[in-house]
Structure formats: C-alpha cells, structure tokens
Design a protein around this motif. Sequence first.
Motif, PDB file in Angstrom:
ATOM      1  N   LEU A 219       0.854  -1.183   0.000  1.00 22.43           N
ATOM      2  CA  LEU A 219       0.000   0.000   0.000  1.00 22.43           C
ATOM      3  C   LEU A 219       0.888   1.230   0.000  1.00 22.43           C
ATOM      4  N   VAL A 220       0.627   2.126  -0.915  1.00 26.85           N
ATOM      5  CA  VAL A 220       1.474   3.319  -1.030  1.00 26.85           C
ATOM      6  C   VAL A 220       0.707   4.586  -0.666  1.00 26.85           C
ATOM      7  N   ASP A 221      -0.480   4.431  -0.093  1.00 31.31           N
ATOM      8  CA  ASP A 221      -1.275   5.600   0.280  1.00 31.31           C
ATOM      9  C   ASP A 221      -0.493   6.490   1.251  1.00 31.31           C
ATOM     10  N   ASP A 222      -0.522   7.783   0.979  1.00 30.25           N
ATOM     11  CA  ASP A 222       0.135   8.746   1.866  1.00 30.25           C
ATOM     12  C   ASP A 222      -0.892   9.194   2.900  1.00 30.25           C
ATOM     13  N   VAL A 223      -1.068   8.387   3.941  1.00 29.89           N
ATOM     14  CA  VAL A 223      -2.066   8.680   4.974  1.00 29.89           C
ATOM     15  C   VAL A 223      -1.387   8.803   6.335  1.00 29.89           C
ATOM     16  N   HIS A 224      -2.060   9.523   7.210  1.00 27.31           N
ATOM     17  CA  HIS A 224      -1.501   9.802   8.531  1.00 27.31           C
ATOM     18  C   HIS A 224      -2.574   9.572   9.592  1.00 27.31           C
ATOM     19  N   PRO A 225      -2.180   9.436  10.842  1.00 22.59           N
ATOM     20  CA  PRO A 225      -3.168   9.190  11.887  1.00 22.59           C
ATOM     21  C   PRO A 225      -4.202  10.302  11.994  1.00 22.59           C
ATOM     22  N   GLY A 226      -5.442   9.893  12.169  1.00 17.12           N
ATOM     23  CA  GLY A 226      -6.507  10.823  12.500  1.00 17.12           C
ATOM     24  C   GLY A 226      -6.928  10.483  13.915  1.00 17.12           C
ATOM     25  N   SER A 227      -8.179  10.036  14.065  1.00 18.23           N
ATOM     26  CA  SER A 227      -8.617   9.600  15.390  1.00 18.23           C
ATOM     27  C   SER A 227      -8.088   8.214  15.737  1.00 18.23           C
ATOM     28  N   VAL A 228      -7.588   7.484  14.727  1.00 20.89           N
ATOM     29  CA  VAL A 228      -6.934   6.201  14.997  1.00 20.89           C
ATOM     30  C   VAL A 228      -5.462   6.300  14.590  1.00 20.89           C
TER      31      VAL A 228
ATOM     32  N   GLY B 299       0.294   8.369  17.339  1.00 23.32           N
ATOM     33  CA  GLY B 299       1.594   7.895  17.822  1.00 23.32           C
ATOM     34  C   GLY B 299       2.154   6.744  17.013  1.00 23.32           C
ATOM     35  N   GLU B 300       1.465   6.389  15.924  1.00 21.05           N
ATOM     36  CA  GLU B 300       1.891   5.311  15.022  1.00 21.05           C
ATOM     37  C   GLU B 300       2.280   4.041  15.793  1.00 21.05           C
ATOM     38  N   PRO B 301       1.326   3.436  16.477  1.00 21.97           N
ATOM     39  CA  PRO B 301       1.628   2.244  17.293  1.00 21.97           C
ATOM     40  C   PRO B 301       2.045   1.017  16.486  1.00 21.97           C
ATOM     41  N   LEU B 302       1.843   1.055  15.174  1.00 23.88           N
ATOM     42  CA  LEU B 302       2.237  -0.084  14.341  1.00 23.88           C
ATOM     43  C   LEU B 302       3.499   0.218  13.528  1.00 23.88           C
ATOM     44  N   LYS B 303       4.216   1.263  13.896  1.00 28.53           N
ATOM     45  CA  LYS B 303       5.435   1.614  13.169  1.00 28.53           C
ATOM     46  C   LYS B 303       6.422   0.453  13.232  1.00 28.53           C
ATOM     47  N   GLY B 304       6.940   0.050  12.071  1.00 27.15           N
ATOM     48  CA  GLY B 304       7.864  -1.067  11.991  1.00 27.15           C
ATOM     49  C   GLY B 304       7.206  -2.407  11.762  1.00 27.15           C
ATOM     50  N   ALA B 305       5.869  -2.449  11.841  1.00 25.63           N
ATOM     51  CA  ALA B 305       5.152  -3.705  11.629  1.00 25.63           C
ATOM     52  C   ALA B 305       4.996  -3.993  10.139  1.00 25.63           C
TER      53      ALA B 305
ATOM     54  N   PRO C 196     -13.304  -8.155  12.393  1.00 21.49           N
ATOM     55  CA  PRO C 196     -11.893  -8.306  12.038  1.00 21.49           C
ATOM     56  C   PRO C 196     -11.403  -9.680  12.504  1.00 21.49           C
ATOM     57  N   VAL C 197     -10.782 -10.399  11.597  1.00 26.49           N
ATOM     58  CA  VAL C 197     -10.270 -11.739  11.886  1.00 26.49           C
ATOM     59  C   VAL C 197      -8.761 -11.709  11.666  1.00 26.49           C
ATOM     60  N   ILE C 198      -8.019 -12.085  12.706  1.00 25.69           N
ATOM     61  CA  ILE C 198      -6.567 -11.929  12.672  1.00 25.69           C
ATOM     62  C   ILE C 198      -5.873 -13.225  13.058  1.00 25.69           C
ATOM     63  N   ASN C 199      -4.830 -13.570  12.334  1.00 27.26           N
ATOM     64  CA  ASN C 199      -4.003 -14.705  12.709  1.00 27.26           C
ATOM     65  C   ASN C 199      -3.476 -14.461  14.124  1.00 27.26           C
ATOM     66  N   SER C 200      -3.691 -15.412  15.024  1.00 29.00           N
ATOM     67  CA  SER C 200      -3.387 -15.192  16.446  1.00 29.00           C
ATOM     68  C   SER C 200      -1.909 -14.897  16.708  1.00 29.00           C
ATOM     69  N   LYS C 201      -1.016 -15.532  15.953  1.00 33.18           N
ATOM     70  CA  LYS C 201       0.412 -15.260  16.114  1.00 33.18           C
ATOM     71  C   LYS C 201       0.742 -13.834  15.696  1.00 33.18           C
ATOM     72  N   ALA C 202       0.091 -13.379  14.614  1.00 30.94           N
ATOM     73  CA  ALA C 202       0.314 -12.013  14.147  1.00 30.94           C
ATOM     74  C   ALA C 202      -0.206 -11.003  15.163  1.00 30.94           C
ATOM     75  N   LEU C 203      -1.356 -11.319  15.781  1.00 33.67           N
ATOM     76  CA  LEU C 203      -1.918 -10.410  16.775  1.00 33.67           C
ATOM     77  C   LEU C 203      -1.030 -10.346  18.017  1.00 33.67           C
ATOM     78  N   LYS C 204      -0.434 -11.477  18.379  1.00 35.85           N
ATOM     79  CA  LYS C 204       0.480 -11.499  19.519  1.00 35.85           C
ATOM     80  C   LYS C 204       1.721 -10.650  19.223  1.00 35.85           C
ATOM     81  N   LYS C 205       2.155 -10.681  17.965  1.00 35.42           N
ATOM     82  CA  LYS C 205       3.331  -9.910  17.551  1.00 35.42           C
ATOM     83  C   LYS C 205       3.015  -8.419  17.462  1.00 35.42           C
ATOM     84  N   TYR C 206       1.804  -8.114  16.927  1.00 36.94           N
ATOM     85  CA  TYR C 206       1.401  -6.723  16.747  1.00 36.94           C
ATOM     86  C   TYR C 206       0.034  -6.500  17.422  1.00 36.94           C
ATOM     87  N   PRO C 207      -0.024  -6.502  18.751  1.00 36.20           N
ATOM     88  CA  PRO C 207      -1.311  -6.410  19.458  1.00 36.20           C
ATOM     89  C   PRO C 207      -2.071  -5.110  19.220  1.00 36.20           C
ATOM     90  N   LYS C 208      -1.367  -4.063  18.791  1.00 34.50           N
ATOM     91  CA  LYS C 208      -2.017  -2.775  18.575  1.00 34.50           C
ATOM     92  C   LYS C 208      -2.960  -2.794  17.364  1.00 34.50           C
TER      93      LYS C 208
END
Length: 325
Positions: A32-41, A44-50, A266-278
């Motif tokens: 995804l190359v969208d140039d988007v930034h945090p709004g109400s969600v 602090g970019e809690p998923l930075k590096g994910a 939202p359905v998430i692979n449990s290992k992925a959610l453990k890695k990126y809980p945010k």
Amino acid sequence: MRYRVRVVAAALSGLTLLAGLSGCGLTSGSPLVDDVHPGSVGQGEPLKGADITVASKEFTEQLILGAIMGIAFKAAGADVLDRTGIQGSIGAREAIKSGDADAMYDYTGTGWITYLGNSAPIPDPQKQWTAVRDADAKNGVTWLPKAALNNTYALAMNQAKYKKYGTKTLSDVAALSKKDPGAVTLCVESEFANRADGLPGMEKKYGMKLPAKNITQMDTGIIYTQAAKGTCTYGEVFTTDGRIKAMHLTVMDDDKKFFPNYNASPVINSKALKKYPKMAEVIEPITKKLNNTVAQDLNSKVDVDGQDPHDVAKDWLVQEGFVKE
C-alpha cells in the motif's frame, strides 16, 4: 455475481482445497502506497515497523473492507501488503489460518457454518460471535469484536408495492400471502429457493406456503432490477447491497430472526496479533462505525457509481476523521 460460501461440503478434498489456494493470489500482492496519517486512529503510530498483510474476498463489500483495514494500519505506521481479492471464502480463510495473510474482515455466519461446520445458526448475533470466537481460537484465529454490519438475506420491494401492500416484516408478508395469495410473488436465486436457510426454511418459520407459480428464479443482479420494476412483489436481496439504496427498495424486517447473522468482524491470525497487538486497538473504533447503512452507501458507490473500492474506502476513512491525507 458476488460470491459467498454459505456451507462447506461435507467432504472437501485436499485437492479441491489446494486448487482453491493456488488461484487465490497468496504469492502476489502489492505494498500500500497511500500517503495517509493518523486521525482519530493510529495516534503515535503504534504499528510503526510492523509488516502486515491484509486480505479480503473478491466481492465489492470485501474489497472495501479490506482497503479500510489496510489503510488504517498504514496510517498507524505499518508497512502493509495488499492481498485483497482472494477468490472464495475458503481461500481467504486459509490465508489467515496459515499465516500467509495476517488480517481481514470476515462474517460470523460464514465462520460458524462454513469454517466450523455447524448446521444451525445462533439467532442472537452477540452469542453467534462469541461462539465463533471461542471455537476458532484453537485454530490459531482471533475474532475481534463484531460490527453492526450484517450482510444476510432479506426480502425487499419497490416503493409502489410498499405503498400498495404496506408490509414491513416477514410476518406481514406471511399474513398477506394468506389474505391475498396472488399478491406475494418472489424473485429469488435458485440457491435461495432450495436451501434450508433460504426460502423453504423461511416459509416454514413464518407459516406460509407459496405456490410454485409465484416464485421466479433468476441471477442475483437481475433480482434487484426486477424488484425495482415491480415484476415481482418481493426480491431476495443481501442486506448491505448498495442497490437497495440506489433502487429505493424497502427491506422487510426478519422479525422472527430466521436468517443467519453475517456480522462483519476483524479476523486476525493469532500469532500475528500477539506480535502486533495494537492492530486490535487501531481497528476497533472503525469496526464500531460499520453498519448496514454505511455498507449500503459504500457498496453503492462501487456497484452503482462505478468508483474504485480502494478510493471509496479511503474517502470514507478521511471523511470520518479516522485518517488524514
């Protein structure tokens, strides 16, 4: 035609499953190359590096929901790989379960009936979600809190027919069928006409028996057109379809709660959610905003107005203040 698996065949061979996976694009995808930034969600970019791979099935609503999720994660700082548009429920499901993809929106009814092999839906939508969440945890799949969005079966009629007959619920339709048998004519898919969770079950639940001559079977897209024209009094529809709004159809309330609940979650692979809980924190307020009215509006922009699903998703997120451009 939009594709949705309602029930898994009792014996799904390994070859069939592998064939489905080989054609679902799991080895492809684009960042995804969208140039988007945090709004109400995403403050602090809690998923930075994910590194997160987002999937979806291939029909309109799924493409929109997949884009919504991917753009939200992107705004929260993640590097997102877009693998939306996987063909069929089984292929998308296996992508999440195996870890080939990390997250997508799926439907509670599909989870309960198709993936987990139950034949009887749970009428209460919250209890349905809870049962799916608890049962699927052992498969390494986490179901986050559901949306109000419920993409299930319904009957709908045009405004002229609505003014003439005034039915608001399926109980009203049943009463009309007894009072004036010729008034209740249906346009339905062949699958709906023959499935236990379709017309036969609906007739049984509501105590109506329609003569065969009152029922016309046709392709999904044609049903909406014919219902809008009034060729049939009622057309079988999906409750979040954009054509309901665009064609000014009135949906009958399933007042006895017969049809299965297909709430988006939202359905998430449990290992992925453990890695990126945010991920859960980022997507939760967005899921809370999704309901049938929102879905009809977004789906209509694609199916009626011809807009791109990704653009529709991004515009909605910006409009709601979830993300900023």
